[in-house]
Structures are given as structure tokens and as C-alpha cells.
Design a protein around this motif. Structure first.
Motif: not given
Length: 265
Positions: A35-37, A68-74, A85, A247
Motif C-alpha cells: 500500500k501507499d504506507d 481498512e481496505e476502502q480508503s474512501a470510507s476513511h 479489518d 483519520d
């Protein structure tokens, strides 16, 4: 929230996701992306997330969902929500160490009140009943048939001989220095949210986490621990760890059985 329906749905989805995860885990090989991190992600993370998210959205269409796996939900600003998770402990999964879990929780007004933690490789399932009490399920772990439910409860700690559990993949010197403030009789390592469950069952007395975690890492285990009589507090001021933060990032925290004489940093 209809807690009876929530119990049935969370339990079934966790077990079904566990089957999907184990099918990939048992393959000779599987791809690991980043992932990006720079944290790892696999097809098992994504497949379990698809299954759980779809099931929760059908069952509870009006409840916000964070996963966790859907960044739009964050980016949501919520205090009551479902949080997932789908594969906590991906590093343990990749290393084939078995200490990974499926985590599903319901947070109400900033507190995780119901949750399920399922470790498919270990065949251990911890969950909260509709009334909030925590149990461990024994038996075949069939999605459609509930097995024997054994109540679990935190220990009565002996502060002269405490049992500590810490992260398997993220333990560092700061954690060891803090643990050194206590009189410990036993120290063990575990991956993923299983650390909360070891405190909830009385197999450990406390679990300090001096490192980055997100709310989806902790909410389900936190709910199980509350249901077993335990607490999770912020490391800095020992106030209860709340949810729905910006976040969905956690501060350092301590999960413990009441009776542990918590030390300051």
C-alpha cells in the motif's frame, strides 16, 4: 441497532471470510502487494473485505461502514458505525505464522460495544453476545450453526507477578522499557487482535501498545475485552480509548484487566 441480528451477521461473515482467507493461505504461493504506507496487502485481504462489506451493507444499509481496505470510507466523521479489518496481521499471514484475525465491530457513540475476532488458522473465535457479554465459541465453527459458547473473563491480576502480552511484529525498545516498570512473571508475543483476546480470556493481564494502530485494528478486540470485564485506555493519561477520531488513528494505549496497577510513561 438490533443486537440479535448483529450477532448473527457478524459471526457468519467472520467465518465465511475466514474460509476465503484460508483458501488463499493454503496455496503454494500468493502475491503480496504494498500500500501507499508500505504495509503489505494480499488477495486474501481484498477478498475478505469484499465479502464482509457486501454482507454488512445488505444487513445494515443505514449504518456507516469503515473498512481498512476502502480508503474512501476513511474520511467519514462518525461516532456510531461498523468497522472492519478483514485480515488483521497481514505480516503474520505472509510469514504463515497463523496469528491473523478477521475483525468486525460495532461502535456506538465512540465506544466499541459489539465485536467478533476470528483467527481462522488457529480455529479460535471470540465474540460478544447480543447482551454484550464476551464468549469464546467451541465446536465446528459453522457459519449457520452456533456452537458451544463459553463465557470468558479477565484475570484477577497479581501485581507482583503480572503476565504481559506484546506485539509479535512491532515490539520495540520503548515497549520493553515500559514493561520493565512492572513485576512480570510471564511475557508472551502474539500477532493481530489476538492480544486483546488473551487479556479477555485471562491468559494475560495486560497488553501495552506503544506504536501506530488504527481503529479497525483494535475495535473488535476492544469490544470483546469490554465484554470480558477489561478496559483499554490511552497510554498518556489513562482515559478510555475512544473511536471515531480524525483519520481513525489511535494513540498509544494499554489494554488490561482491572486490578493491574498501571504505571506512567
Amino acid at each position: 441497532m438490533d443486537y440479535d441480528t448483529l450477532f448473527t451477521v457478524m459471526r457468519r461473515l467472520a467465518l465465511q471470510a475466514g474460509d476465503v482467507i484460508m483458501e488463499i493461505y493454503d496455496r503454494d504461493d500468493f502475491d503480496v502487494d504494498r500500500k501507499d504506507d508500505d504495509s503489505p496487502v494480499t488477495a486474501a485481504d481484498r477478498a475478505a473485505d469484499d465479502l464482509i462489506s457486501a454482507g454488512l451493507r445488505v444487513a445494515f444499509p443505514d449504518v456507516p461502514l469503515v473498512t481498512e481496505e476502502q480508503s474512501a470510507s476513511h474520511g467519514q466523521d462518525v461516532s456510531t458505525f461498523l468497522i472492519v479489518d478483514p485480515l488483521d496481521g497481514t505480516k503474520e499471514f505472509v510469514k504463515r505464522r497463523g496469528d491473523f484475525t478477521v475483525n468486525i465491530a460495532y461502535v456506538e457513540d465512540g465506544t466499541p460495544v459489539r465485536g467478533v475476532v476470528y483467527a481462522p488458522a488457529k480455529k479460535r473465535m471470540f465474540l460478544t453476545l447480543p447482551d454484550g457479554r464476551a464468549v469464546e465459541e467451541d465446536g465446528a465453527l459453522d457459519p449457520d450453526t452456533v456452537g458451544d459458547l463459553a463465557p470468558i473473563s479477565v484475570s484477577q491480576p497479581d501485581n507482583a507477578a503480572l503476565r504481559v502480552v506484546a506485539s509479535k511484529s512491532h515490539r520495540d525498545q520503548a515497549t520493553d522499557d515500559y514493561i520493565g516498570k512492572y513485576a512480570t512473571a510471564d511475557s508472551k508475543s502474539a500477532g493481530s487482535s489476538l492480544k486483546f483476546c488473551l487479556v479477555a480470556t485471562g491468559e494475560a493481564d495486560f497488553y501495552p501498545r506503544l506504536g501506530r494502530t488504527m481503529e479497525w485494528d483494535t475495535a473488535a478486540g476492544h469490544a470483546v475485552l469490554i465484554g470480558a470485564g477489561g478496559r483499554v485506555v490511552r497510554f498518556d493519561d489513562h482515559r478510555d480509548l475512544g473511536y471515531g477520531k480524525a483519520d481513525f488513528a489511535n494513540p498509544f494505549f494499554i489494554a488490561y484487566a482491572p486490578g493491574v496497577d498501571l504505571k506512567t510513561a
